[in-house]
Design an enzyme around this catalytic site. Structure first.
Site, mmCIF file in Angstrom:
data_model
loop_
_atom_site.group_PDB
_atom_site.id
_atom_site.type_symbol
_atom_site.label_atom_id
_atom_site.label_comp_id
_atom_site.label_asym_id
_atom_site.label_seq_id
_atom_site.Cartn_x
_atom_site.Cartn_y
_atom_site.Cartn_z
ATOM 1 N N GLY A 94 1.279 -1.060 0.103
ATOM 2 C CA GLY A 94 -0.171 -0.674 0.117
ATOM 3 C C GLY A 94 0.832 1.518 -0.039
ATOM 4 N N SER A 152 1.006 7.783 0.146
ATOM 5 C CA SER A 152 1.515 8.583 0.902
ATOM 6 C C SER A 152 2.352 8.344 1.838
ATOM 7 C CB SER A 152 0.913 9.738 1.127
ATOM 8 O OG SER A 152 -0.156 9.661 1.868
ATOM 9 N N LEU A 153 1.824 7.393 3.179
ATOM 10 C CA LEU A 153 2.053 7.151 4.135
ATOM 11 C C LEU A 153 2.935 6.021 4.195
ATOM 12 C CD1 LEU A 153 2.346 7.588 7.260
ATOM 13 C CD2 LEU A 153 0.752 5.570 7.437
ATOM 14 N N GLY A 154 2.388 5.452 3.612
ATOM 15 C CA GLY A 154 3.409 3.631 3.188
ATOM 16 C C GLY A 154 4.793 3.994 2.074
ATOM 17 N N LYS A 183 -5.610 1.194 2.964
ATOM 18 C CA LYS A 183 -6.898 2.101 2.948
ATOM 19 C C LYS A 183 -7.856 0.543 3.749
ATOM 20 C CE LYS A 183 -7.677 6.243 1.801
ATOM 21 N NZ LYS A 183 -7.755 7.306 2.567
ATOM 22 N N ASN A 197 -5.991 2.597 9.607
ATOM 23 C CA ASN A 197 -7.483 3.539 10.248
ATOM 24 C C ASN A 197 -7.794 2.618 10.364
ATOM 25 O OD1 ASN A 197 -6.149 5.701 10.755
ATOM 26 N ND2 ASN A 197 -7.128 6.930 8.357
ATOM 27 N N LYS A 210 -6.543 5.802 18.739
ATOM 28 C CA LYS A 210 -6.801 6.471 18.211
ATOM 29 C C LYS A 210 -8.171 6.679 16.509
ATOM 30 C CE LYS A 210 -4.803 5.511 13.276
ATOM 31 N NZ LYS A 210 -4.617 7.557 12.879
ATOM 32 N N ASN A 248 -10.004 9.815 15.161
ATOM 33 C CA ASN A 248 -10.722 10.031 13.965
ATOM 34 C C ASN A 248 -11.988 10.183 13.689
ATOM 35 O OD1 ASN A 248 -7.561 7.331 13.142
ATOM 36 N ND2 ASN A 248 -7.751 8.870 12.345
ATOM 37 N N SER A 269 -8.000 12.021 6.455
ATOM 38 C CA SER A 269 -7.389 11.232 4.942
ATOM 39 C C SER A 269 -8.872 11.043 4.595
ATOM 40 C CB SER A 269 -6.960 10.133 5.584
ATOM 41 O OG SER A 269 -8.198 9.993 6.477
HETATM 42 O O1 KPL Z 1 -5.423 10.064 11.498
HETATM 43 C C1 KPL Z 1 -6.148 11.231 10.782
HETATM 44 C C2 KPL Z 1 -6.277 10.685 9.478
HETATM 45 O O2 KPL Z 1 -6.616 11.853 9.027
HETATM 46 O O3 KPL Z 1 -7.135 9.947 9.176
HETATM 47 C C3 KPL Z 1 -5.574 12.265 11.432
HETATM 48 C C4 KPL Z 1 -5.060 11.700 13.449
HETATM 49 C C5 KPL Z 1 -7.350 13.027 11.763
HETATM 50 C C6 KPL Z 1 -5.284 13.033 10.352
HETATM 51 O O4 KPL Z 1 -5.273 13.441 10.334
#
Ligand code: KPL
Length: 296
Positions: free
Chosen positions: A7, A10-12, A72, A96, A177, A181, A247
């Site tokens: 995946g 961006s983060l990966g 995702k 998430n 978390k 979110n 996100s």
């Molecule tokens: O994890 C996030 C997201 O956007 O999915 C937060 C912590 C809300 C940061 O934008």
């Protein structure tokens, strides 16, 4: 360590790119990003500036010691099936929502760790990822408790200068978390505002109520998360990510399906009493998705 990141959005890409400084990393993602990375390397810009040279592909390699999953939440089941080809010793979810670790552990034999990550990332263009916030990674056994596998995995992150904590209370941290979110994502998406807009006013109150409802459901599920703690963490994240688009806001802007099922939807699903704010947010985002044929 032979690491694959499943995946590489961006983060990966950011995490994989950082780990590639000291490890043998393969990014698994989409074209044209992966061929650009293969040809030119991965450029990281913004708060960290470096270029690393991970391998990159659209399919998984045939083996890996560690698989980091950053897809995702609605793609986790498919990711788990695809990862069988690599048969990783350890799988780490940095995603998430709730339930990802269970979906990964079903078809995979390796140890599955839970994780959270506070790095901010943005895909600038194929081959280039922006670091919008230097954060930390927290990981541990998905059911809680000490874990030698988690210690070893954290060591691999630390050796690439990624600040990493091993936590024995991952279930509580995942709920915390989730509360953040649940408070931020749907509201900022529906109102089309940056996270910082929730620092005050009526929308901030609604976000705090969504987080408190989530904390109540966590406690009903046996996880110790006081309302005040959930709201404090929500307020801290609103402050530290004030200029960022959540996100879910980005998903709505891009006309893409959201992670509502794994966030506010997961709170509703696990609640034994009404959670009206989470129910309302879920209904509104689901209605938007249906209007765009993104869900049936
Ligand atoms: O994890 C996030 C997201 O956007 O999915 C937060 C912590 C809300 C940061 O934008």
């Amino acid at each position: 360590m032979r690491i694959l990141v499943f995946g590489a959005g961006s983060l990966g890409s950011l995490i994989g790119g950082l780990l590639a400084a000291t490890h043998d990393v393969t990014l698994v993602g989409r074209e044209p990003h992966v061929s650009t990375v293969r040809d030119q390397g991965l450029e990281i810009t913004g708060e960290i500036e470096t270029t690393t040279y991970p391998d990159a592909d659209t399919t998984v390699p045939d083996s890996a010691e560690l698989a980091i999953v950053t897809v995702k939440s609605y793609d986790t089941g498919e990711a788990a099936q695809a990862l069988r080809a690599a048969d990783p010793d350890v799988v780490l979810s940095l995603q998430n929502g709730l339930g990802n670790e269970e979906s990964l552990s079903e078809p995979l034999d390796g140890a599955v760790l839970a994780g959270t990550c506070t790095y901010g990332a943005r895909l600038v263009e194929p081959g280039i990822v922006g670091c919008t916030g230097v954060g930390t990674v927290t990981l541990g056994a998905r059911g809680g408790g000490d874990s030698a596998v988690a210690e070893r995995t954290a060591g691999a992150f630390e050796s690439a200068d990624v600040d990493t904590t091993v936590a024995a209370d991952m279930p509580r941290r995942l709920w915390e978390k989730l509360a953040i979110n649940a408070g931020i994502n749907a509201i900022t998406a529906l109102a089309r505002v940056e996270n910082g807009a929730l620092a005050e006013g009526a929308a901030g109150d609604v976000a705090a109520r969504a987080a408190a409802e989530t904390a109540r459901v966590a406690r009903d599920s046996g996880v110790e998360l006081p309302d005040e703690r959930a709201i404090d963490r929500l307020e801290a994240v609103v402050e530290t990510t004030a200029p960022n688009r959540s996100s879910m806001y980005q998903d709505l802007e891009a006309g893409q399906r959201t992670e509502i099922d794994a966030i506010n939807g997961a709170v509703c699903e696990r609640a034994s009493e009404p959670v009206p704010i989470n129910e309302t947010l879920t209904a509104l985002i689901e209605t938007w998705e249906r209007g765009r044929n993104l869900r049936s």
